[in-house]
Design a protein around this motif. Structure first.
Motif, mmCIF file in Angstrom:
data_model
loop_
_atom_site.group_PDB
_atom_site.id
_atom_site.type_symbol
_atom_site.label_atom_id
_atom_site.label_comp_id
_atom_site.label_asym_id
_atom_site.label_seq_id
_atom_site.Cartn_x
_atom_site.Cartn_y
_atom_site.Cartn_z
ATOM 1 N N MET A 176 0.752 -1.395 0.146
ATOM 2 C CA MET A 176 -0.207 -0.055 0.389
ATOM 3 C C MET A 176 1.166 1.550 0.562
ATOM 4 S SD MET A 176 -3.225 -1.273 2.731
ATOM 5 C CE MET A 176 -1.752 -1.468 4.398
ATOM 6 N N ASN A 177 0.908 1.972 -0.962
ATOM 7 C CA ASN A 177 1.630 3.478 -0.898
ATOM 8 C C ASN A 177 0.332 5.008 -1.090
ATOM 9 O OD1 ASN A 177 3.707 1.681 -1.665
ATOM 10 N ND2 ASN A 177 3.936 1.625 -3.429
ATOM 11 N N SER A 178 1.053 5.419 -1.398
ATOM 12 C CA SER A 178 0.878 6.902 -1.019
ATOM 13 C C SER A 178 -1.206 7.165 -0.591
ATOM 14 C CB SER A 178 0.334 7.694 -2.757
ATOM 15 O OG SER A 178 1.568 7.079 -3.588
ATOM 16 N N LEU A 179 -0.919 6.332 0.908
ATOM 17 C CA LEU A 179 -1.902 6.319 1.396
ATOM 18 C C LEU A 179 -2.185 7.123 2.352
ATOM 19 C CD1 LEU A 179 -0.183 3.461 3.922
ATOM 20 C CD2 LEU A 179 -2.291 3.200 2.918
ATOM 21 N N LYS A 180 -3.351 7.063 2.765
ATOM 22 C CA LYS A 180 -4.158 8.473 2.437
ATOM 23 C C LYS A 180 -5.232 7.964 3.830
ATOM 24 C CE LYS A 180 -5.199 9.053 -2.453
ATOM 25 N NZ LYS A 180 -6.639 8.960 -3.549
ATOM 26 N N PRO A 181 -5.933 9.229 4.800
ATOM 27 C CA PRO A 181 -6.698 8.770 5.617
ATOM 28 C C PRO A 181 -8.291 8.346 5.240
ATOM 29 C CG PRO A 181 -5.671 11.608 6.132
ATOM 30 C CD PRO A 181 -5.666 10.717 4.206
ATOM 31 N N GLU A 182 -8.604 7.706 4.179
ATOM 32 C CA GLU A 182 -9.481 7.272 3.850
ATOM 33 C C GLU A 182 -9.253 5.527 3.822
ATOM 34 O OE1 GLU A 182 -8.811 10.182 2.295
ATOM 35 O OE2 GLU A 182 -9.051 9.841 0.614
ATOM 36 N N ASP A 183 -7.852 5.321 4.376
ATOM 37 C CA ASP A 183 -7.592 4.348 3.804
ATOM 38 C C ASP A 183 -7.953 3.168 5.192
ATOM 39 O OD1 ASP A 183 -5.123 5.283 1.229
ATOM 40 O OD2 ASP A 183 -6.706 3.956 1.077
ATOM 41 N N THR A 184 -8.024 4.326 6.410
ATOM 42 C CA THR A 184 -8.063 3.588 7.672
ATOM 43 C C THR A 184 -8.765 2.346 7.810
ATOM 44 O OG1 THR A 184 -7.049 5.901 8.216
ATOM 45 C CG2 THR A 184 -8.743 4.319 9.910
ATOM 46 N N ALA A 185 -8.753 1.328 7.840
ATOM 47 C CA ALA A 185 -10.249 0.342 8.414
ATOM 48 C C ALA A 185 -9.104 -0.551 8.701
ATOM 49 C CB ALA A 185 -10.220 0.272 6.574
ATOM 50 N N VAL A 186 -9.752 -1.845 9.109
ATOM 51 C CA VAL A 186 -9.661 -3.586 9.632
ATOM 52 C C VAL A 186 -9.390 -4.369 8.443
ATOM 53 C CG1 VAL A 186 -9.475 -5.788 10.887
ATOM 54 C CG2 VAL A 186 -10.009 -2.903 11.879
ATOM 55 N N TYR A 187 -8.272 -4.467 8.116
ATOM 56 C CA TYR A 187 -8.117 -4.817 7.170
ATOM 57 C C TYR A 187 -7.465 -6.476 6.433
ATOM 58 C CZ TYR A 187 -7.127 -0.737 4.239
ATOM 59 O OH TYR A 187 -7.412 0.174 3.324
ATOM 60 N N TYR A 188 -7.954 -7.161 5.999
ATOM 61 C CA TYR A 188 -8.594 -8.593 5.862
ATOM 62 C C TYR A 188 -8.180 -9.211 4.950
ATOM 63 C CZ TYR A 188 -12.407 -7.320 9.907
ATOM 64 O OH TYR A 188 -12.835 -6.861 11.395
ATOM 65 N N CYS A 189 -7.760 -10.556 5.291
ATOM 66 C CA CYS A 189 -7.575 -11.685 4.026
ATOM 67 C C CYS A 189 -8.787 -11.991 3.411
ATOM 68 C CB CYS A 189 -5.831 -11.769 4.287
ATOM 69 S SG CYS A 189 -5.918 -13.555 5.085
ATOM 70 N N ALA A 190 -8.824 -12.952 2.591
ATOM 71 C CA ALA A 190 -10.005 -13.985 2.484
ATOM 72 C C ALA A 190 -9.104 -15.086 1.355
ATOM 73 C CB ALA A 190 -11.007 -13.244 1.723
ATOM 74 N N ALA A 191 -10.241 -16.483 1.339
ATOM 75 C CA ALA A 191 -9.446 -17.157 0.327
ATOM 76 C C ALA A 191 -10.915 -18.200 -0.091
ATOM 77 C CB ALA A 191 -8.333 -18.317 1.272
ATOM 78 N N ASP A 192 -11.168 -18.349 -0.846
ATOM 79 C CA ASP A 192 -11.944 -19.135 -1.104
ATOM 80 C C ASP A 192 -11.405 -19.986 -2.890
ATOM 81 O OD1 ASP A 192 -15.193 -19.868 -0.898
ATOM 82 O OD2 ASP A 192 -15.162 -20.072 -2.470
ATOM 83 N N ILE A 193 -11.606 -21.242 -2.978
ATOM 84 C CA ILE A 193 -11.461 -22.103 -4.398
ATOM 85 C C ILE A 193 -12.049 -21.502 -6.026
ATOM 86 C CG2 ILE A 193 -11.708 -23.937 -5.609
ATOM 87 C CD1 ILE A 193 -10.228 -24.404 -3.230
#
Length: 122
Positions: free
Chosen positions: A81-98
């Protein structure tokens, strides 16, 4: 079954960079499509990026700033993640599915990590 554990979140100033990682268990990691989602307080979980094989997919809000990648040998998913902005503030989750039919929809993913907090100060 796939277990996912995110890391790399933190506090960064606007314009800065972070690299998130998502370590996965399981011998068939390379068979899974993977995604990053985020959820800010009071908001629904939203799509950030997805990768399936060599194909990548980004939300318009992060296109050109974020890069999703995977290392199948290390069973790890990344989000640069580059050039981050205040609106990028969040909890980030990874997810997987077939085989998520709609990779941008969180409902298409069966496996989720616990999340990592990203806070961007102005």
């Amino acid at each position: 079954q796939v277990q996912l554990v995110e890391s790399g979140g933190g506090l960064v100033q606007a314009g800065g960079s972070l690299r998130l990682s998502c370590a996965a268990s399981g011998r068939t990691f390379s068979s899974y499509a993977l995604g990053w989602f985020r959820q800010a307080p009071g908001k629904e979980r939203e799509f950030v990026a997805a990768i399936s094989g060599r194909s990548t997919n980004y939300a318009d809000s992060v296109k050109g700033r974020f890069t999703i990648s995977r290392d199948n040998a290390k069973n790890t998913l990344f989000l640069q993640m580059n050039s981050l902005k205040p609106e990028d503030t969040a909890v980030y989750y990874c997810a997987a599915d077939i085989r998520p039919l709609v990779p941008r929809s969180p409902h298409e993913y069966a496996y989720w990590g616990q999340g990592t907090q990203v806070t961007v100060s102005s």
